[in-house]
Design a protein around this motif. Structure first.
Motif, short mmCIF file in Angstrom:
data_model
loop_
_atom_site.label_atom_id
_atom_site.label_comp_id
_atom_site.label_asym_id
_atom_site.label_seq_id
_atom_site.Cartn_x
_atom_site.Cartn_y
_atom_site.Cartn_z
N VAL A 15 10.68 -23.55 2.31
CA VAL A 15 10.76 -23.27 0.87
C VAL A 15 11.15 -24.51 0.09
CG1 VAL A 15 11.89 -21.88 -0.90
CG2 VAL A 15 11.35 -20.89 1.33
N ASN A 16 12.17 -25.20 0.63
CA ASN A 16 12.70 -26.35 -0.09
C ASN A 16 11.73 -27.53 -0.15
OD1 ASN A 16 15.03 -25.08 -0.64
ND2 ASN A 16 16.07 -25.79 1.22
N ARG B 271 2.65 -25.77 -0.20
CA ARG B 271 1.92 -24.57 -0.57
C ARG B 271 0.61 -24.50 0.23
NH1 ARG B 271 5.79 -23.68 -3.17
NH2 ARG B 271 6.11 -23.41 -5.40
N GLY B 272 0.00 -23.36 0.21
CA GLY B 272 -1.37 -23.18 0.67
C GLY B 272 -1.64 -23.63 2.08
N ALA B 273 -2.64 -24.45 2.25
CA ALA B 273 -3.13 -24.81 3.57
C ALA B 273 -2.08 -25.59 4.37
CB ALA B 273 -4.41 -25.61 3.46
N SER B 274 -1.36 -26.49 3.68
CA SER B 274 -0.39 -27.30 4.41
C SER B 274 0.75 -26.44 4.93
CB SER B 274 0.16 -28.42 3.52
OG SER B 274 0.60 -27.88 2.30
N LEU C 237 3.41 -23.63 9.44
CA LEU C 237 3.80 -22.37 10.07
C LEU C 237 3.14 -22.25 11.43
CD1 LEU C 237 3.68 -19.80 7.12
CD2 LEU C 237 5.71 -20.67 8.31
N HIS C 238 1.87 -22.65 11.49
CA HIS C 238 1.14 -22.55 12.73
C HIS C 238 1.71 -23.49 13.78
CE1 HIS C 238 -2.11 -21.60 15.40
NE2 HIS C 238 -2.30 -22.91 15.62
N GLU C 239 2.09 -24.67 13.34
CA GLU C 239 2.61 -25.66 14.28
C GLU C 239 3.86 -25.15 15.01
OE1 GLU C 239 3.31 -29.54 12.60
OE2 GLU C 239 4.48 -30.11 14.38
N TYR C 240 4.71 -24.45 14.26
CA TYR C 240 5.93 -23.92 14.87
C TYR C 240 5.77 -22.48 15.36
CZ TYR C 240 8.20 -28.15 13.39
OH TYR C 240 8.54 -29.45 13.25
N GLY C 241 4.57 -21.99 15.34
CA GLY C 241 4.29 -20.65 15.87
C GLY C 241 4.84 -19.55 15.01
N LEU C 242 5.14 -19.85 13.74
CA LEU C 242 5.75 -18.84 12.88
C LEU C 242 4.75 -17.88 12.26
CD1 LEU C 242 8.40 -21.13 11.17
CD2 LEU C 242 8.79 -19.41 12.94
N ASP C 243 3.44 -18.14 12.49
CA ASP C 243 2.43 -17.24 11.95
C ASP C 243 2.12 -16.10 12.91
OD1 ASP C 243 1.43 -18.96 13.77
OD2 ASP C 243 -0.44 -19.41 12.68
N ARG C 244 2.73 -16.18 14.08
CA ARG C 244 2.47 -15.12 15.05
C ARG C 244 3.31 -13.89 14.72
NH1 ARG C 244 4.18 -17.85 20.37
NH2 ARG C 244 5.76 -18.64 18.96
N PRO C 245 2.95 -12.72 15.31
CA PRO C 245 3.79 -11.53 15.11
C PRO C 245 5.21 -11.80 15.60
CG PRO C 245 1.74 -10.94 16.20
CD PRO C 245 1.77 -12.43 16.13
N VAL C 246 6.21 -11.21 14.93
CA VAL C 246 7.62 -11.47 15.26
C VAL C 246 7.93 -11.16 16.72
CG1 VAL C 246 9.98 -10.74 14.76
CG2 VAL C 246 8.38 -11.13 12.90
#
Lengths: 366, 295
Positions: free
Chosen positions: B18-19, B23-26, B31-40
């Motif tokens: 957030v800080n 935004r957007g694609a970046s 998120l994808h790099e740290y696997g945060l887009d996967r289901p919890v």
């Protein structure tokens, strides 16, 4: 003539409470000969235990020995410093207590607590201590002593704990053993065993024993001489058989009559002593037993009786004495034992009911 | 435990980035790099299967720094502080309690009791703030500016002052409580028959007090020690943040605020372990001090 091992003269112990000065022990004098067994009997709160505690300087605040002399081996125990007295406690005079359940430290092993008594003094050589601990437990007939010595108190039964207490008391071969109601918390068969043990030990070791109890049967079983205490004073003393045979103080007489007997008729009411022991803060004038005494006379209300010889080796503090009560008041056949019933004396318009209303809640427990 | 915390921290609104105002694609890329887009649940499985091997993964805020060494280092700092506070609690609490009991109803007893009442009435953050004010600001020249964030980590935390002052702030409440319990329990025990027995045996007074009275008086003290240790652990979060001590408590707050998910869970796990170990230790101490208790 042999010297007494202990001579107590005019001992007074008072408790300075917020409600006033509780005169728990007042002017008690007695002697104990070497190897003698002396019983001190009386109701709860009559000062028996406080007397025993006073002997060893174990009276705690707010209590204080205010007067007297306790001669032991030629020195006055009351004049000794705490440290000097500590060397006598447990070494020359040992004490065993009423409740073996609470008198042993729950977190220390039995053996440790016995050894500790010996380690506190230098009477027993260091290298003998652990060995003697086991021997003592054997002597007081704890089975499998070598193993049980490693137990904690909660692994012992009540009787065994009291045996362990006795072993502890005997560990330094004391000249005097004070047993404060040693059998009160135990059931009767165990009581008998403990008393037999004390008797054997008295014969074997030659230690004098002061047995404090409210149970006359126990006194009869163990002691040669008996002191009867009432309201902090000795009211009668003498050889056990003689006291049982012909008590001279009305209190002793009442006490003996209140013992339940197996051979009495079941329909007979037990004879209790009416009323309660007096308030030790505000004592009656004259004889302290006058509010409860069936044989009281006018003099009992004005002058405290002096303890004097009433028969050979027997002394009592009473203006009337039972001999006279039998002769003049028909004490042998009386059924009404309420205050003044036999003598008909109710001074200053006092009725028995007023007498019985004295003592408030017990101020002392023993 | 870790599952609840994991779900909780992941359900907080916003994310780590957030800080950074991406935004957007970046953002999606990060998120994808740290696997945060996967289901919890998948993320949790990934985390926990590594965590049981002692690997808490990497920090997201400090891009790729392994968490385990950081948390362990912070644990050592917190343990140092907590240990000091515990030492204070037991040492000071028991000593003062015994002294107050032995001098019952004298000025010694009254002043110690008053001190104890103040000790557990004043909240720890008040004492902590005063501590920072006195030792960090007023005594700046003496202490060399304690409680200013240490810039580098040289293996141990802080100076004597930097350890003692927070430890007092942290341990004053618990030591006051221990002092009070010890006093009450000593007064009870000192009138027990077995203490009289010990006196009647002719045992030295000092031995009577320590071996017979204190050992039994410590039983109730031990039983409150478990909750007290937990109160030290929770209290350390506040204290560390006030004094700026780089321990678990400070990381705890920071990681939540910055959504450093795995760090939060790691810190939580450490706390859970600490509480468990502390309670076990107290229970074991109990069996040592009171032979009537067997497990």
């Amino acid at each position: 003539m042999t010297q007494p091992v202990l001579a107590v003269r005019d001992l007074s112990t008072h408790f300075f409470t917020d409600d006033g000065e509780v005169k728990a022990v007042r002017g008690v004098s007695f002697e104990v000969m070497p190897g003698e067994t002396v019983g001190i009997v009386g109701e709860s709160g009559c000062g028996k235990s406080v007397t025993a505690m006073s002997l060893l300087g174990l009276v705690q605040r707010p209590g204080k020995v205010v007067h007297g002399e306790i001669m032991f081996k030629g020195q006055d125990l009351l004049k000794l410093s705490n440290e000097e007295l500590r060397h006598i406690r447990g070494r020359d005079i040992a004490m065993i207590f009423q409740d073996p359940l609470s008198s042993l430290n729950p977190v220390l092993r039995i053996g440790f607590q016995i050894d500790e008594a010996m380690r506190a003094h230098d009477k027993i050589p260091k290298e003998d201590i652990s060995h003697r601990g086991i021997d003592l437990l054997k002597q007081v007939r704890v089975p499998d002593a070598a193993h049980r010595i490693k137990d904690f108190p909660h692994q012992f039964s009540g009787g065994m704990r009291q045996r362990a207490m006795i072993a502890m008391g005997l560990s330094n071969k004391p000249d005097l053993l004070i047993a404060d109601e040693p059998t009160t918390a135990l059931d009767v068969t165990v009581q008998a065993q403990i008393l037999e043990l004390l008797r054997d030990l008295n014969e074997q070791t030659g230690a004098a024993i002061i047995l404090i109890t409210h149970n006359l049967g126990i006194v009869a079983g163990l002691c040669k001489r008996v002191l009867v205490m009432y309201a902090g004073e000795i009211v009668e003393e003498g050889p056990v058989e003689q006291i049982f045979e012909s008590p001279q103080h009305p209190y002793t007489w009442s006490l003996l009559r209140s013992v339940p007997r197996i051979d009495s008729n079941r329909q007979d009411r037990l004879l209790s002593i009416e009323g309660l022991p007096p308030d030790l803060i505000d004592l009656p004038v004259g004889c302290k037993f006058n509010p409860r005494c069936p044989f009281r006379i006018e003099r009992c209300f004005s002058e405290p009786p002096v303890i004097e010889d009433v028969a050979h080796a027997q002394r009592a503090a009473c203006w009337v004495t039972m001999t006279r009560a039998y002769d003049e008041m028909g004490a042998a056949n009386i059924t009404d034992t309420s205050p003044g019933a036999a003598s008909g004396v109710h001074p200053q318009g006092r009725r028995p009911a007023a007498d019985l209303a004295v003592a408030p809640a017990e101020t002392l427990s023993d | 435990m870790s599952f609840v915390v994991f779900l909780g921290i992941h359900s907080l609104p916003g994310n780590t980035f957030v800080n950074e105002r991406v935004r957007g694609a970046s953002l999606a890329l990060l998120l994808h790099e740290y696997g945060l887009d996967r289901p919890v649940l998948v993320q949790y499985w990934d985390f926990i299967s590594h965590a049981v091997q002692g690997n808490f993964g990497v920090s997201i805020v400090n891009r790729g720094e392994p968490i385990t060494p950081i948390v362990l280092r912070e644990l050592s700092v917190s343990a140092e502080l907590g240990g000091a506070a515990l030492l204070l609690t037991i040492g000071m609490g028991v000593t003062f309690g015994v002294i107050a009991a032995l001098r019952q109803n004298t000025w010694v007893d009254y002043s110690l009791t008053t001190f104890a009442i103040i000790g557990y009435s004043v909240p720890s953050f008040v004492i902590a703030s005063l501590g920072v004010l006195i030792f960090g600001v007023w005594l700046f020249d003496v202490t060399g500016g304690a409680f200013y964030y240490p810039l580098t980590w040289d293996g141990t935390y802080g100076t004597v002052v930097e350890l003692t002052v927070p430890a007092v702030a942290l341990g004053l409440f618990t030591s006051s409580l221990v002092a009070r319990i010890t006093r009450a329990s000593m007064l009870d025990v000192i009138h027990q028959d077995y203490v009289r027995t010990a006196r009647a045996k002719g045992v030295k007074n000092r031995v009577v007090v320590v071996r017979h009275a204190l050992r039994n008086a410590l039983i109730p003290v031990t039983s409150v020690l478990g909750p007290l240790i937990i109160s030290i652990i929770t209290g350390s979060v506040v204290i560390e943040n006030i004094f700026g001590i780089p321990g678990l408590g400070k990381e705890f707050i920071n990681s939540i605020l910055s959504h450093d998910y795995n760090v939060t869970v790691a810190v939580f796990t450490m706390y859970a372990l600490l509480v468990g170990v502390a309670n076990l230790a107290v229970d074991l101490a109990y069996t040592v001090i009171d032979p009537r208790i067997r497990y």
